[in-house]
Design a protein around this motif. Structure first.
Motif, short mmCIF file in Angstrom:
data_model
loop_
_atom_site.label_atom_id
_atom_site.label_comp_id
_atom_site.label_asym_id
_atom_site.label_seq_id
_atom_site.Cartn_x
_atom_site.Cartn_y
_atom_site.Cartn_z
N PRO A 35 41.55 43.16 55.17
CA PRO A 35 42.36 44.04 54.47
C PRO A 35 42.63 45.46 55.43
O PRO A 35 41.62 45.69 56.15
CB PRO A 35 41.52 44.17 53.18
CG PRO A 35 40.18 43.91 53.44
CD PRO A 35 40.40 42.71 54.48
N ALA A 54 44.46 51.01 43.67
CA ALA A 54 44.86 49.69 44.53
C ALA A 54 45.86 48.89 44.04
O ALA A 54 46.61 48.61 44.86
CB ALA A 54 43.59 48.67 44.37
N GLU A 55 46.22 48.91 42.71
CA GLU A 55 47.49 48.20 42.28
C GLU A 55 48.71 48.84 42.79
O GLU A 55 49.79 48.09 43.14
CB GLU A 55 47.51 47.99 40.59
CG GLU A 55 48.54 47.32 40.00
CD GLU A 55 48.48 47.40 38.55
OE1 GLU A 55 49.67 46.65 38.05
OE2 GLU A 55 47.57 47.47 38.16
N ARG A 58 49.03 48.08 46.42
CA ARG A 58 49.51 46.86 46.46
C ARG A 58 51.04 46.50 46.21
O ARG A 58 51.67 45.65 47.05
CB ARG A 58 48.61 45.78 45.63
CG ARG A 58 47.16 45.70 46.12
CD ARG A 58 46.40 44.74 45.13
NE ARG A 58 44.99 44.70 45.53
CZ ARG A 58 44.12 44.86 44.58
NH1 ARG A 58 44.39 45.17 43.47
NH2 ARG A 58 42.82 45.16 45.04
N ASP A 59 51.57 47.19 45.17
CA ASP A 59 52.97 47.44 44.83
C ASP A 59 53.65 47.85 46.05
O ASP A 59 54.71 47.38 46.33
CB ASP A 59 53.20 48.17 43.59
CG ASP A 59 52.65 47.32 42.36
OD1 ASP A 59 52.34 46.30 42.35
OD2 ASP A 59 52.71 48.15 41.23
N SER A 63 47.50 45.92 51.69
CA SER A 63 46.15 45.08 51.57
C SER A 63 45.12 45.91 51.33
O SER A 63 44.75 46.68 52.09
CB SER A 63 45.88 44.31 52.94
OG SER A 63 44.90 43.43 52.51
N VAL A 64 44.87 45.77 49.82
CA VAL A 64 43.56 46.75 49.29
C VAL A 64 42.56 45.71 48.72
O VAL A 64 42.89 44.76 48.08
CB VAL A 64 44.05 47.66 48.65
CG1 VAL A 64 42.87 48.51 48.00
CG2 VAL A 64 45.17 48.46 49.17
N THR A 136 58.15 39.84 48.62
CA THR A 136 56.77 40.52 48.68
C THR A 136 56.81 41.76 47.72
O THR A 136 55.65 42.32 47.57
CB THR A 136 56.08 40.72 49.72
OG1 THR A 136 57.01 41.68 50.80
CG2 THR A 136 55.99 39.48 50.76
N THR A 142 52.08 40.80 40.57
CA THR A 142 52.29 42.28 40.41
C THR A 142 53.21 42.79 39.38
O THR A 142 53.39 43.69 38.91
CB THR A 142 52.80 43.21 41.91
OG1 THR A 142 54.10 42.69 42.04
CG2 THR A 142 51.81 43.10 43.02
#
Length: 147
Positions: A35, A54-55, A58-59, A63-64, A136, A142
């Motif tokens: 990550p 983190a969300e 990631r959106d 990479s978390v 992605t 997500t």
């Protein structure tokens, strides 16, 4: 056997470990990518904040991984085991408004700022973010429904 109402289900086996072992024997083993960022939380309140940040990252395609709640020493061990390039810790100080410190695990890179600005902090440390493939940007992992 466990009681309760009948529940329809399905099962299958793949033997994934055997396939990976066979690839390793053939010299074609693939190591999972590490990550980019580890966000550690030092208490329960910090966990919720770390997950939210983190969300958001990631959106944005970053990479978390997150860790905690745990003591500082244990969160640092989790950060090392994650093999992430960067680490950031969130505790009571950051919840109260103190700046977050983003550090490069194996280098000298360091950034200090608002926890919500981690993306800019990573960019200032030389991370060049690639453009996302269309599939992605938003996917089933997500996607959220508004309440």
């Amino acid at each position: 056997q466990l009681g309760g109402a009948d529940t329809p289900a399905i099962g299958f086996a793949v033997g994934l470990e055997r396939l990976l072992a066979l690839q390793a024997l053939q010299g074609r083993g693939v190591e999972a990518p590490h990550p980019l960022l580890f966000i550690g939380a030092l208490d329960d309140v910090a966990v919720a904040r770390a997950w939210r940040i983190a969300e958001q990252l990631r959106d944005a395609g970053i990479s978390v991984v997150t860790g905690g709640p745990a003591t500082f020493k244990n969160v640092m061990k989790q950060a090392e085991r994650s093999r992430a390039r960067f680490q950031a810790l969130i505790g009571a100080e950051q919840i109260a408004g103190e700046p977050l410190i983003l550090k490069e695990q194996a280098g000298e890179g360091r950034w200090q700022g608002d926890p919500e600005a981690l993306y800019e902090g990573l960019r200032s440390l030389g991370v060049d973010f690639p453009q996302h493939a269309p599939h992605t940007v938003r996917n089933f992992a997500t996607a959220r429904t508004s309440s």
